[in-house]
Design an enzyme around this catalytic site. Structure first.
Site, short mmCIF file in Angstrom:
data_model
loop_
_atom_site.label_atom_id
_atom_site.label_comp_id
_atom_site.label_asym_id
_atom_site.label_seq_id
_atom_site.Cartn_x
_atom_site.Cartn_y
_atom_site.Cartn_z
N HIS A 150 0.87 -1.17 0.00
CA HIS A 150 0.00 0.00 0.00
C HIS A 150 0.91 1.23 0.00
O HIS A 150 1.52 1.55 1.02
CB HIS A 150 -0.88 -0.06 1.27
CG HIS A 150 -1.77 1.12 1.48
ND1 HIS A 150 -2.50 1.28 2.64
CD2 HIS A 150 -2.06 2.18 0.71
CE1 HIS A 150 -3.19 2.40 2.58
NE2 HIS A 150 -2.93 2.98 1.40
N MET A 154 1.71 4.87 0.23
CA MET A 154 1.22 6.19 0.67
C MET A 154 2.37 7.17 0.50
O MET A 154 2.93 7.69 1.46
CB MET A 154 0.76 6.10 2.14
CG MET A 154 -0.55 5.36 2.31
SD MET A 154 -0.82 4.80 4.01
CE MET A 154 0.01 3.21 3.94
N GLY A 187 -1.67 3.26 12.43
CA GLY A 187 -2.50 2.14 12.86
C GLY A 187 -3.32 2.54 14.07
O GLY A 187 -3.08 3.59 14.67
N ASP A 209 -9.42 -0.77 4.65
CA ASP A 209 -8.22 -0.61 5.47
C ASP A 209 -8.44 0.51 6.48
O ASP A 209 -8.72 1.65 6.11
CB ASP A 209 -7.05 -0.26 4.53
CG ASP A 209 -5.70 -0.25 5.23
OD1 ASP A 209 -5.62 -0.67 6.40
OD2 ASP A 209 -4.72 0.16 4.57
N GLY A 210 -8.28 0.15 7.77
CA GLY A 210 -8.34 1.14 8.83
C GLY A 210 -9.48 0.88 9.81
O GLY A 210 -10.65 0.91 9.43
C1 DX5 Z 1 -3.15 3.06 7.83
C2 DX5 Z 1 -2.65 1.82 7.13
C3 DX5 Z 1 -3.25 0.57 7.64
C4 DX5 Z 1 -3.00 0.29 9.11
C5 DX5 Z 1 -4.30 -0.18 9.66
O1 DX5 Z 1 -2.76 4.18 7.12
O2 DX5 Z 1 -2.90 1.89 5.75
O3 DX5 Z 1 -2.92 -0.55 6.84
O4 DX5 Z 1 -2.02 -0.68 9.36
O5 DX5 Z 1 -4.19 -0.32 11.02
P1 DX5 Z 1 -5.45 -0.67 11.93
O6 DX5 Z 1 -6.02 -1.97 11.43
O7 DX5 Z 1 -4.86 -0.78 13.31
O8 DX5 Z 1 -6.41 0.46 11.80
ZN ZN Z 2 -2.61 -0.01 4.57
#
Ligand code: DX5
Ligand code: ZN
Length: 220
Positions: free
Chosen positions: A66, A68, A144, A175-176
């Site tokens: 992913h 970013m 996260g 995701d999230g």
């Molecule tokens: C956030 C990331 C996610 C993150 C999600 O920007 O893209 O992949 O690891 O974490 P959780 O599941 O704890 O929200």
């Molecule tokens: Zn992610």
């Protein structure tokens, strides 16, 4: 369409990453999700292709990257060389996204497009036939452990409708804030591919229990 659970190593204990990835694999993970952040598109800085290469040495599971980062096109070759199978780029980072998706495909990876909570579903209209999956962010990317944004459930539904009406075979990934409390609503709205960091790596009974809890919540 089968269910994919993709643990995000952002929440793993990095002092024993290999071990944690193996536990995820033994616990029934389908893919391993690697969050690449550059401190520019998102405030945080995380991993690069070297970490993908290291994860690849510890597991046979597909690696889902992913990105970013700004100018993701500059780094696609390096992620392909590192062994990436699936890669998603943020719509917001790609002025020439059609070309970027094509490059991903030419490099032998499955392309996906990600949109932030504030980015409309309509931005996907011209792109549905060029992607293997669409990732709907259910938090603002960068960290996260954030809280799931409830209004994204309806966005998943609208994305599903768009994919269906355009005849696209792309799947919907989320995701999230995905946890045993939020996963079912996403499933019911049309998501089949679930990324989870804290719900898996910070589960009080361990990684396998975290994955099992998510799967269990899906059949309730
Ligand atoms: C956030 C990331 C996610 C993150 C999600 O920007 O893209 O992949 O690891 O974490 P959780 O599941 O704890 O929200
Ligand atoms: Zn992610």
């Amino acid at each position: 369409m089968s269910i994919i659970i993709a643990p995000s190593i952002l929440s793993a204990d990095l002092t024993r990453l290999g071990e944690q990835v193996q536990q995820a694999e033994e616990g029934g993970a389908d893919w391993i999700h690697v969050d690449v952040m550059d401190g520019r598109f998102v405030p945080n800085i995380t991993f690069g292709p070297n970490v993908v290469k290291a994860v690849k040495r510890t597991t046979n599971l597909p690696i889902d990257v992913h990105l970013m980062i700004v100018e993701p096109e500059k780094h696609l070759q390096a992620f392909a060389d590192a062994g990436t199978n699936y890669i998603t780029v943020h719509y917001e980072t790609c002025p020439h996204i059609h070309r970027t998706l094509q490059t991903i495909q030419d490099l032998g990876m499955f392309p996906g497009i990600v949109i932030n909570p504030g980015t409309p579903v309509n931005t996907l209209v011209e792109l549905t036939e060029y992607v293997n999956k669409v990732l709907i962010m259910t938090v603002n990317p960068g960290f996260g452990g954030q809280s799931f944004i409830e209004s994204m459930v309806d966005k998943i539904r609208r994305t599903k409708h768009l994919l269906e009406t355009s005849g696209s075979e792309a799947s919907i990934q989320v995701d999230g804030g995905i946890s045993s409390k939020t996963i079912k609503a996403c499933y019911d709205a049309g998501a089949r591919n679930f990324i989870a960091g804290s719900a898996i790596f910070e589960h009080k009974d361990g990684i396998a229990a975290g994955i099992a809890a998510l799967r269990h919540a899906l059949i309730l």
